[in-house]
Design a protein around this motif. Sequence first.
Motif, PDB file in Angstrom:
ATOM      1  N   MET A 183       0.523  -1.211   0.089  1.00  0.00           N
ATOM      2  CA  MET A 183      -0.004  -0.066   0.051  1.00  0.00           C
ATOM      3  C   MET A 183       0.922   1.089   0.084  1.00  0.00           C
ATOM      4  N   LYS A 184       1.941   1.213   0.638  1.00  0.00           N
ATOM      5  CA  LYS A 184       2.919   2.448   0.747  1.00  0.00           C
ATOM      6  C   LYS A 184       3.382   2.577  -0.861  1.00  0.00           C
ATOM      7  N   TYR A 185       3.890   1.671  -1.103  1.00  0.00           N
ATOM      8  CA  TYR A 185       4.292   1.617  -2.649  1.00  0.00           C
ATOM      9  C   TYR A 185       3.237   1.305  -3.664  1.00  0.00           C
ATOM     10  N   ARG A 186       2.199   1.619  -3.557  1.00  0.00           N
ATOM     11  CA  ARG A 186       0.978   1.197  -4.488  1.00  0.00           C
ATOM     12  C   ARG A 186       1.210   1.381  -5.971  1.00  0.00           C
ATOM     13  N   TYR A 187       2.063   2.446  -6.326  1.00  0.00           N
ATOM     14  CA  TYR A 187       2.331   2.646  -7.840  1.00  0.00           C
ATOM     15  C   TYR A 187       3.209   1.583  -8.186  1.00  0.00           C
ATOM     16  N   LEU A 188       3.943   0.838  -7.319  1.00  0.00           N
ATOM     17  CA  LEU A 188       4.865  -0.307  -7.759  1.00  0.00           C
ATOM     18  C   LEU A 188       3.824  -1.285  -7.947  1.00  0.00           C
TER      19      LEU A 188
ATOM     20  N   VAL B 255      -2.801  -7.352 -10.043  1.00  0.00           N
ATOM     21  CA  VAL B 255      -3.391  -6.008  -9.744  1.00  0.00           C
ATOM     22  C   VAL B 255      -4.032  -5.355 -10.922  1.00  0.00           C
ATOM     23  N   ARG B 256      -3.259  -5.204 -11.806  1.00  0.00           N
ATOM     24  CA  ARG B 256      -3.634  -4.467 -13.212  1.00  0.00           C
ATOM     25  C   ARG B 256      -4.954  -5.166 -13.682  1.00  0.00           C
ATOM     26  N   LYS B 257      -4.909  -6.618 -13.800  1.00  0.00           N
ATOM     27  CA  LYS B 257      -6.208  -7.016 -14.322  1.00  0.00           C
ATOM     28  C   LYS B 257      -7.223  -6.666 -13.777  1.00  0.00           C
ATOM     29  N   ASN B 258      -7.167  -6.320 -12.190  1.00  0.00           N
ATOM     30  CA  ASN B 258      -8.603  -5.851 -11.505  1.00  0.00           C
ATOM     31  C   ASN B 258      -8.843  -4.746 -12.337  1.00  0.00           C
ATOM     32  N   LEU B 259      -8.070  -3.748 -12.283  1.00  0.00           N
ATOM     33  CA  LEU B 259      -8.578  -2.673 -12.843  1.00  0.00           C
ATOM     34  C   LEU B 259      -8.776  -2.440 -14.050  1.00  0.00           C
ATOM     35  N   GLU B 260      -8.376  -3.232 -15.080  1.00  0.00           N
ATOM     36  CA  GLU B 260      -8.826  -3.778 -16.452  1.00  0.00           C
ATOM     37  C   GLU B 260     -10.392  -4.105 -16.374  1.00  0.00           C
TER      38      GLU B 260
ATOM     39  N   PRO C 250     -44.036   9.534  -8.939  1.00  0.00           N
ATOM     40  CA  PRO C 250     -43.610   8.607  -8.234  1.00  0.00           C
ATOM     41  C   PRO C 250     -42.442   8.002  -8.760  1.00  0.00           C
ATOM     42  N   HIS C 251     -41.169   7.528  -7.972  1.00  0.00           N
ATOM     43  CA  HIS C 251     -40.028   7.267  -8.386  1.00  0.00           C
ATOM     44  C   HIS C 251     -39.234   6.264  -7.340  1.00  0.00           C
ATOM     45  N   GLY C 252     -38.374   5.713  -8.048  1.00  0.00           N
ATOM     46  CA  GLY C 252     -37.540   4.634  -7.266  1.00  0.00           C
ATOM     47  C   GLY C 252     -36.463   4.179  -7.776  1.00  0.00           C
ATOM     48  N   GLY C 253     -35.464   3.570  -7.175  1.00  0.00           N
ATOM     49  CA  GLY C 253     -33.986   3.397  -7.669  1.00  0.00           C
ATOM     50  C   GLY C 253     -33.074   2.550  -7.017  1.00  0.00           C
ATOM     51  N   LEU C 254     -32.037   2.256  -7.494  1.00  0.00           N
ATOM     52  CA  LEU C 254     -31.110   1.668  -6.853  1.00  0.00           C
ATOM     53  C   LEU C 254     -29.654   1.880  -7.169  1.00  0.00           C
ATOM     54  N   ALA C 255     -28.875   1.613  -6.215  1.00  0.00           N
ATOM     55  CA  ALA C 255     -27.375   1.616  -6.278  1.00  0.00           C
ATOM     56  C   ALA C 255     -26.608   0.542  -6.131  1.00  0.00           C
ATOM     57  N   TYR C 256     -25.878  -0.006  -7.320  1.00  0.00           N
ATOM     58  CA  TYR C 256     -25.016  -0.997  -7.280  1.00  0.00           C
ATOM     59  C   TYR C 256     -23.758  -0.544  -6.763  1.00  0.00           C
ATOM     60  N   GLY C 257     -22.902  -1.378  -5.760  1.00  0.00           N
ATOM     61  CA  GLY C 257     -21.557  -1.115  -5.393  1.00  0.00           C
ATOM     62  C   GLY C 257     -20.501  -1.600  -6.618  1.00  0.00           C
ATOM     63  N   LEU C 258     -19.893  -0.576  -7.404  1.00  0.00           N
ATOM     64  CA  LEU C 258     -19.109  -1.054  -8.361  1.00  0.00           C
ATOM     65  C   LEU C 258     -18.006  -1.844  -7.940  1.00  0.00           C
ATOM     66  N   ASP C 259     -17.336  -1.491  -6.666  1.00  0.00           N
ATOM     67  CA  ASP C 259     -16.379  -2.172  -6.381  1.00  0.00           C
ATOM     68  C   ASP C 259     -16.564  -3.674  -5.887  1.00  0.00           C
TER      69      ASP C 259
ATOM     70  N   SER D 130     -11.096  -8.843  -0.966  1.00  0.00           N
ATOM     71  CA  SER D 130     -11.359  -7.454  -0.483  1.00  0.00           C
ATOM     72  C   SER D 130     -11.410  -6.489  -1.481  1.00  0.00           C
ATOM     73  N   ILE D 131     -12.483  -5.653  -1.464  1.00  0.00           N
ATOM     74  CA  ILE D 131     -12.509  -4.473  -2.442  1.00  0.00           C
ATOM     75  C   ILE D 131     -11.488  -3.545  -2.790  1.00  0.00           C
ATOM     76  N   ARG D 132     -10.206  -3.638  -1.695  1.00  0.00           N
ATOM     77  CA  ARG D 132      -9.155  -2.814  -2.138  1.00  0.00           C
ATOM     78  C   ARG D 132      -8.248  -3.131  -3.133  1.00  0.00           C
ATOM     79  N   ASP D 133      -8.457  -4.454  -3.732  1.00  0.00           N
ATOM     80  CA  ASP D 133      -7.750  -4.899  -4.483  1.00  0.00           C
ATOM     81  C   ASP D 133      -8.209  -4.402  -5.959  1.00  0.00           C
ATOM     82  N   CYS D 134      -9.391  -3.988  -6.002  1.00  0.00           N
ATOM     83  CA  CYS D 134      -9.858  -3.379  -7.169  1.00  0.00           C
ATOM     84  C   CYS D 134     -10.043  -1.963  -7.331  1.00  0.00           C
ATOM     85  N   ILE D 135      -9.545  -1.456  -6.358  1.00  0.00           N
ATOM     86  CA  ILE D 135      -9.351   0.107  -6.184  1.00  0.00           C
ATOM     87  C   ILE D 135      -7.945   0.579  -6.544  1.00  0.00           C
TER      88      ILE D 135
END
Length: 585
Positions: free
Chosen positions: A124-129, A136-141, A525-534, A545-550
């Motif tokens: 996490m300290k060297y996240r850019y590495l 990790v890259r595949k999760n972001l792709e 009248p209205h309604g909706g939904l929110a999905y968690g993308l992570d 953990s969702i950390r690995d796709c952020i």
Amino acid sequence: MYRTHTCGELRITNVNQTVTLAGWVQRTRKMGGMTFVDLRDRYGITQLVFNEEVDAELCEQANRLGREYVIQVTGTVNERFSKNANLPTGDIEIIVSALKVLNTSLTPPFTIEDNTDGGDDIRMKYRYLDLRRTAVRKNLELRHKMTIEVRKYLDEQGFIEVETPVLVGSTPEGARDFVVPSRMNPGQFYALPQSPQTLKQLLMVSGFDRYFQIAKCFRDEDLRADRQPEFTQIDCEMSFVEQDDVINLFEGMAKYLFKTIRGVELTEPFQRMPWSEAMKYYGSDKPDLRFGMKFVELMDIMKGHGFSVFDNAAYIGGICAEGAAHYTRKQIDALTEFVKKPQIGAKGLVYARVEADGHVKSSVDKFYPQEVLQQMKEAFGAKEGDLILILSGDDAMKTRKQLCELRLEMGNQLGLRDKNKFALLWVVDFPMFEWSDEENRLMAMHHPFTHPKDEDIPLLDTDPAAVRADAYDMVCNGVELGGGSIRIHDSQLQAKMFEILGFTPERAQEQFGFLMNAFKYGAPPHGGLAYGLDRWVSIFAGLDSIRDCIAFPKNNSGRDVMLDAPSALEPKQLEELKLTVNIEN
């Protein structure tokens, strides 16, 4: 131009072509008069070959390369003598004729490989590495592909993407807000949105009948594997709809994403389970249905036989772990310690094995004759080789939640929670309110804008705790992927809700007057939904953990250890904001 090809695109058909590549040095290997370098970029890895007999100076230059050096090479594509089946480019290599070092690198603090030697904190300290690692890259792709498909699906359904503000007013219900001081308005604060809830409702009043946004949301709450202080929602709202309309459209979206992203065809309608049933049989409003072990209540069978733990209990219930009678006493003792952990809080565990002859052997044999234990076995539908695990307590809901943790642990131990198997359902008919001991009042289980079931509206005056909400959550594999509700669109009903939640008319007007006033101008009248993308990405990627796709997540303490945030402000900044900081010990 630094490169004309990527490291992942060259194949056997490119043999004898002259190419230029640029990327990072994954590793080097010297074997006699040959030096081999694995060159990595976002697209893959290609082996480079340097031959001392062909060009000694170039080979020596390659020998000086360190891990993560940034280089550019030109050379000829050659068929590999020893193929590497693990690489898409494993049939070829580059016979290098020119090498240029674009930048050197310090030795990285961990290996930039899928099976890295770096722990969570250092990565996490060297996240850019860490982001250079393929895993990790595949999760972001994957995340990128999902957002494209989400936009495509919603666009085809007539939704319009609208961006809402990030600096909003604080709301007193729900999780804690992150607040932002205003320099131009001393002593006053913005809040970062927990969700764009009121803003999307205002868009419905405005006539935007189908809205969506891939929205950043912020909640100052305790963290766990599926929570971050900032996260991303696929936020949606629709006008002139009822609950079935919303559920059907977003069930369609889930099926679309499973098909396009995972290649999984889901043809059957998702199960709809009332909240009361989910809590009764699974002790959770997000049950994992990949496996059985439904709760069986045993009050009628096990109470009144002289075993004081059960005789004094308000709830006795258990699960049947199929084929687990082979568990040793040591394993069962470990399960007992598991349920006694402070975060679970059970006082103990009773077990029973169904033996080869159908006889039941229990840890409480001395209190129960075999005929009672046989009744218990029949209640579970248990058979030879099964293991029954029982909890009890003086609070039924609390004990069910403890039993839920035990059920999930047994699912893990028995290998029943396969990440490539998906069990989806809707949990519906949530309670409208829940009691808060901390606040000593009823709180909205979802949020104060949720519409009650029409048939329960009269109960708002007589028994508000019994009112059910027009709310729904989508659950997959024990994870809440998203949820929503039909909203209140009548200002009088909204005022009634605020009254039940303990708001004075003045406070309700101060906090939400803008919304209540808007409802007076023809709100649909209205309604909706929110999905968690992570959460969607983590489910599809099989992550824990969702950390690995952020890209740049916070740690479990809510800190960004790479940026060292949060941090103290300079005195001059505090002075400009007219703030003083008083940290209590």
